[in-house]
Design a protein around this motif. Structure first.
Motif, PDB file in Angstrom:
ATOM      1  N   ALA A  38       0.829  -1.207   0.000  1.00 39.13           N
ATOM      2  CA  ALA A  38       0.000   0.000   0.000  1.00 39.13           C
ATOM      3  C   ALA A  38       0.865   1.260   0.000  1.00 39.13           C
ATOM      4  CB  ALA A  38      -0.935  -0.003   1.208  1.00 39.13           C
ATOM      5  N   MET A  39       1.978   1.219   0.718  1.00 39.53           N
ATOM      6  CA  MET A  39       2.886   2.373   0.736  1.00 39.53           C
ATOM      7  C   MET A  39       3.490   2.600  -0.651  1.00 39.53           C
ATOM      8  SD  MET A  39       2.949   3.904   3.690  1.00 39.53           S
ATOM      9  CE  MET A  39       1.203   3.628   3.720  1.00 39.53           C
ATOM     10  N   ASP A  40       3.871   1.508  -1.337  1.00 42.62           N
ATOM     11  CA  ASP A  40       4.391   1.638  -2.708  1.00 42.62           C
ATOM     12  C   ASP A  40       3.295   2.147  -3.641  1.00 42.62           C
ATOM     13  OD1 ASP A  40       6.927   0.810  -1.997  1.00 42.62           O
ATOM     14  OD2 ASP A  40       6.749  -1.186  -2.887  1.00 42.62           O
ATOM     15  N   ALA A  41       2.090   1.612  -3.489  1.00 43.84           N
ATOM     16  CA  ALA A  41       0.972   2.042  -4.335  1.00 43.84           C
ATOM     17  C   ALA A  41       0.661   3.516  -4.102  1.00 43.84           C
ATOM     18  CB  ALA A  41      -0.268   1.183  -4.063  1.00 43.84           C
ATOM     19  N   LEU A  42       0.685   3.946  -2.849  1.00 42.60           N
ATOM     20  CA  LEU A  42       0.445   5.351  -2.533  1.00 42.60           C
ATOM     21  C   LEU A  42       1.484   6.247  -3.206  1.00 42.60           C
ATOM     22  CD1 LEU A  42      -1.084   7.544  -0.937  1.00 42.60           C
ATOM     23  CD2 LEU A  42       0.486   7.089   0.964  1.00 42.60           C
ATOM     24  N   TYR A  43       2.731   5.820  -3.174  1.00 42.29           N
ATOM     25  CA  TYR A  43       3.797   6.589  -3.828  1.00 42.29           C
ATOM     26  C   TYR A  43       3.530   6.706  -5.326  1.00 42.29           C
ATOM     27  CZ  TYR A  43       8.200   7.807  -5.947  1.00 42.29           C
ATOM     28  OH  TYR A  43       9.154   8.425  -6.713  1.00 42.29           O
ATOM     29  N   VAL A  55      -0.737  11.278 -10.019  1.00 40.22           N
ATOM     30  CA  VAL A  55      -1.708  12.368  -9.859  1.00 40.22           C
ATOM     31  C   VAL A  55      -1.005  13.718  -9.969  1.00 40.22           C
ATOM     32  CG1 VAL A  55      -3.245  13.493  -8.185  1.00 40.22           C
ATOM     33  CG2 VAL A  55      -3.401  11.024  -8.567  1.00 40.22           C
ATOM     34  N   ALA A  56       0.147  13.860  -9.317  1.00 43.26           N
ATOM     35  CA  ALA A  56       0.889  15.123  -9.386  1.00 43.26           C
ATOM     36  C   ALA A  56       1.291  15.434 -10.828  1.00 43.26           C
ATOM     37  CB  ALA A  56       2.122  15.071  -8.487  1.00 43.26           C
ATOM     38  N   SER A  57       1.728  14.421 -11.569  1.00 40.55           N
ATOM     39  CA  SER A  57       2.101  14.626 -12.973  1.00 40.55           C
ATOM     40  C   SER A  57       0.884  15.039 -13.801  1.00 40.55           C
ATOM     41  CB  SER A  57       2.700  13.350 -13.562  1.00 40.55           C
ATOM     42  OG  SER A  57       3.948  13.075 -12.993  1.00 40.55           O
ATOM     43  N   ALA A  58      -0.214  14.330 -13.602  1.00 43.70           N
ATOM     44  CA  ALA A  58      -1.433  14.623 -14.365  1.00 43.70           C
ATOM     45  C   ALA A  58      -1.953  16.027 -14.059  1.00 43.70           C
ATOM     46  CB  ALA A  58      -2.503  13.581 -14.061  1.00 43.70           C
TER      47      ALA A  58
END
Length: 140
Positions: A14-19, A25-28
Motif C-alpha cells: 500500500a505504501m508503494d501504491a500510494l507513492y 496524480v501530481a504529474s497529471a
C-alpha cells in the motif's frame, strides 16, 4: 488480531501504491503524462549535459520500475519481493524516496519541515521495511 505476513506485505504494498498514485496524480495535475513526459523532458535536457547525469536519470527510472515491481510482488505475497526490497533500498536512500510514502505527504503539508529529520525518518523507514520483509519471508 494477530499480525501475519499478508498484513506486513499489504502495508508495504500500500505504501508503494500510494507513492505511485501520488506521483501519477501530481504529474497529471501539471498536464504531464506520468513517466513518459519525464523521459521525454530528460532526453531533451540531458543531451547538453554529462553522461553521469544521464546515468543518474536512468538509475532514478530504475528505482521507479522497482517500486512498481515491489508493489505487485507485495500484494501477491511473493517471497521474491525480498530481493527487490534489498536492491532498491540503496536507491531509495540515495534519491530520498521513503518506503513510508506518508512521509512525503507530511513533508508537503508541513511548511518548513526539517530536512535532517526527514533524512533520519527515511533511513528508519528503510531499516524497518528491510527488517520486516526479511523477517516475514523467513517465517514462511
Amino acid at each position: 488480531m494477530k499480525l501475519t505476513r499478508m498484513h506486513v506485505f499489504w502495508f508495504w504494498g500500500a505504501m508503494d501504491a500510494l507513492y505511485l498514485i501520488r506521483y501519477a496524480v501530481a504529474s497529471a495535475m501539471e498536464g504531464r503524462i506520468p513517466y513518459l513526459s519525464d523521459i521525454e523532458s530528460a532526453l531533451w535536457v540531458l543531451r547538453d549535459h554529462s553522461r553521469e547525469q544521464l546515468y543518474m536519470f536512468g538509475i532514478a527510472m530504475l528505482l521507479q520500475v522497482s517500486i512498481l515491481i515491489s508493489c505487485v510482488l507485495l500484494f501477491l505475497g511473493r517471497e521474491q519481493v525480498r530481493w527487490v526490497t534489498y536492491l532498491q533500498t540503496p536507491l531509495r536512500l540515495a534519491f530520498i524516496v521513503p518506503s513510508v510514502s506518508l512521509l512525503l505527504v507530511g513533508a508537503q503539508l508541513v511548511p518548513n519541515y526539517n530536512l535532517v529529520l526527514m533524512a533520519v525518518l527515511v533511513v528508519i523507514s528503510e531499516v524497518v521495511k528491510v527488517w520486516s520483509v526479511w523477517r516475514w519471508c523467513e517465517k514462511s
